[in-house]
Enzyme design. Structure first.
Site, short mmCIF file in Angstrom:
data_model
loop_
_atom_site.label_atom_id
_atom_site.label_comp_id
_atom_site.label_asym_id
_atom_site.label_seq_id
_atom_site.Cartn_x
_atom_site.Cartn_y
_atom_site.Cartn_z
CG ASP A 146 -4.69 9.09 -11.99
OD1 ASP A 146 -4.99 8.67 -10.86
OD2 ASP A 146 -5.52 9.53 -12.80
CG ASN B 248 -4.43 11.62 -5.00
OD1 ASN B 248 -3.83 11.65 -6.06
ND2 ASN B 248 -5.13 10.57 -4.61
CD GLU C 63 -3.88 3.64 -1.18
OE1 GLU C 63 -4.76 2.76 -1.18
OE2 GLU C 63 -3.15 3.93 -0.21
CG ASP D 11 -1.90 1.09 1.28
OD1 ASP D 11 -3.09 0.81 1.06
OD2 ASP D 11 -1.50 2.26 1.49
CB ILE D 12 1.12 4.23 -2.19
CG1 ILE D 12 1.37 3.34 -3.43
CG2 ILE D 12 1.99 5.48 -2.22
CD1 ILE D 12 1.16 4.05 -4.76
P1 GH3 Z 1 -1.98 5.15 4.44
O1 GH3 Z 1 -0.55 5.48 4.56
O2 GH3 Z 1 -2.57 4.82 5.78
O3 GH3 Z 1 -2.24 4.08 3.44
O4 GH3 Z 1 -2.72 6.47 3.96
P2 GH3 Z 1 -3.35 6.75 2.54
O5 GH3 Z 1 -3.61 8.21 2.45
O6 GH3 Z 1 -2.49 6.18 1.48
O7 GH3 Z 1 -4.67 5.88 2.60
P3 GH3 Z 1 -6.18 6.23 2.37
O8 GH3 Z 1 -6.88 4.91 2.27
O9 GH3 Z 1 -6.66 7.20 3.43
O10 GH3 Z 1 -6.24 6.97 0.99
C1 GH3 Z 1 -6.06 6.33 -0.22
C2 GH3 Z 1 -6.16 7.37 -1.28
O11 GH3 Z 1 -5.87 6.82 -2.58
C3 GH3 Z 1 -7.52 7.99 -1.36
C4 GH3 Z 1 -7.87 7.95 -2.83
O12 GH3 Z 1 -8.30 9.20 -3.27
C5 GH3 Z 1 -6.57 7.59 -3.51
N1 GH3 Z 1 -6.78 6.86 -4.73
C6 GH3 Z 1 -7.40 5.66 -4.88
N2 GH3 Z 1 -7.42 5.30 -6.18
C7 GH3 Z 1 -6.80 6.29 -6.88
C8 GH3 Z 1 -6.53 6.51 -8.27
O13 GH3 Z 1 -6.85 5.71 -9.14
N3 GH3 Z 1 -5.85 7.64 -8.60
C9 GH3 Z 1 -5.47 8.54 -7.66
N4 GH3 Z 1 -4.82 9.63 -8.06
N5 GH3 Z 1 -5.75 8.38 -6.35
C10 GH3 Z 1 -6.40 7.28 -5.96
MG MG Z 2 -2.21 4.10 1.40
MG MG Z 3 -5.04 1.85 0.98
#
Ligand code: GH3
Ligand code: MG
Ligand code: MG
Length: 322
Positions: free
Chosen positions: A203, A194, A229, A186-187
């Site tokens: 993206d 973002n 992510e 997980d990123i």
């Molecule tokens: P953590 O370190 O705990 O994983 O924090 P996080 O911010 O990475 O985790 P969180 O689940 O709060 O947020 C994930 C984010 O990923 C929110 C969402 O907008 C973004 N995301 C999901 N799919 C995509 C995508 O296809 N493109 C982009 N740009 N962002 C995405």
């Molecule tokens: Mg994350």
């Molecule tokens: Mg996540």
């Protein structure tokens, strides 16, 4: 019939019977080559099924480039004749064309000279036309199948593919007692990334992370975008030690990667689970890898953890403390 291999060998068999020719072969284009995809008759050592010929060569090469049916009623007069079967006296080559696209060539060989005439060309061309349409349909089906398993943003496999392949990998691990591993990645703080740099750059980071993973892994490993992510990686024939090493290598690569437009590092966290140690079903293994990922987040992110519960055993087997 949409399975292309079956379809082509059935076509060769039917054509051979219906037109009373000695041998039938179907070559399909692949880049600059013609690949022998199906045949009916005993081949010469010159070529085997799946064998390649440069697409410009011989009578079939000319039928292909000129997009027209060619007959050679005495093959001894053909300077660049390519022997496919032991005995051939004459040959007819019909290009396989569908919607203006030349897909390959249907080759009919007769043991005798002077076997082919312009008169039977038309009915054979209509058979070739049916073959070409069927080949085209099979190509479309293959492509649609592929697309159903690909993630459109990153081009890597999607979760559907992961769920299919993990079952196969676990079955293989069981059968050969070879072990396999799942890494959930997980990123870190991706929402913040973002927010800071915009969704489009987010993206692009997803695409680049996918590409780093794909490049770093072996061909037999499977990298999937599990959702958002998150990524799921399947490593076949893998021990704890190797799986942890791989996850750590990926973590380091991403940490040190210069993402264009992002003036700071991007990091990932990863959880590793191995079969059969952490589970023997798909759900158990994914849950265990997820638990490892959660532990990595709890430990402050930008790190790799094995599924909780077995850390000591795993540490003991790899002879290092996690
Ligand atoms: P953590 O370190 O705990 O994983 O924090 P996080 O911010 O990475 O985790 P969180 O689940 O709060 O947020 C994930 C984010 O990923 C929110 C969402 O907008 C973004 N995301 C999901 N799919 C995509 C995508 O296809 N493109 C982009 N740009 N962002 C995405
Ligand atoms: Mg994350
Ligand atoms: Mg996540």
């Amino acid at each position: 019939m949409l399975d292309i291999k079956n379809l082509l060998s059935k076509a060769c068999e039917k054509i051979q019977m219906a037109f009373q020719v000695s041998h039938v072969s179907i070559f399909l284009k692949d880049d600059e080559d013609l690949v022998l995809r199906a045949h009916h008759g005993e081949l010469t050592p010159r070529i085997e099924e799946g064998g390649r010929l440069p697409s410009g060569q011989g009578l079939m090469g000319r039928a292909l480039s000129e997009s027209k049916t060619l007959i050679e009623n005495d093959i001894t007069t053909v300077p660049d004749y390519i022997a496919i079967y032991i005995e051939t006296g004459s040959r007819m080559c019909i290009p396989l064309i569908s919607f203006g696209q030349t897909l390959g060539v249907l080759v009919l060989d007769s043991d005798l000279t002077g076997s082919f005439s312009i008169g039977e060309m038309q009915s054979l061309e209509s058979v070739a036309d049916i073959c070409a349409t069927a080949v085209q349909n099979a190509h479309y089906v293959e492509r649609v199948k592929q697309l159903a398993y690909l993630d459109c943003l990153t081009g890597i496999f999607n979760r559907r593919f992961f769920e299919l392949r993990i079952e196969e990998e676990m079955e293989r691990a069981r059968r050969f007692n070879s072990g396999m591993a799942v890494i959930m990645v997980d990123i870190d703080q991706f929402k913040r990334l973002n927010d800071e740099f915009g969704h489009l750059l987010g993206d692009e980071v997803l695409r680049q992370v996918s590409s780093i993973f794909s490049q770093q892994l072996r061909k037999i490993d499977v990298v999937c975008r599990y959702g958002g992510e998150e990524f799921a990686i399947l490593l076949s024939q893998t021990t704890h030690q190797h799986a942890l090493g791989v996850a750590e290598k990926l973590r380091r690569m991403v940490d040190t990667w210069q993402f264009p437009g992002v003036p700071r590092s991007v990091t990932i966290s990863a959880g590793v689970a191995t079969c059969p140690d952490h589970g023997t079903t798909r759900d158990e293994l994914v849950k265990a890898a997820d638990a490892g990922l959660y532990a990595a987040k709890q430990a402050g992110r930008n790190c790799v953890r094995v599924a909780p519960g077995l850390e000591k055993e795993v540490a003991a087997t790899i002879g290092q403390s996690l």
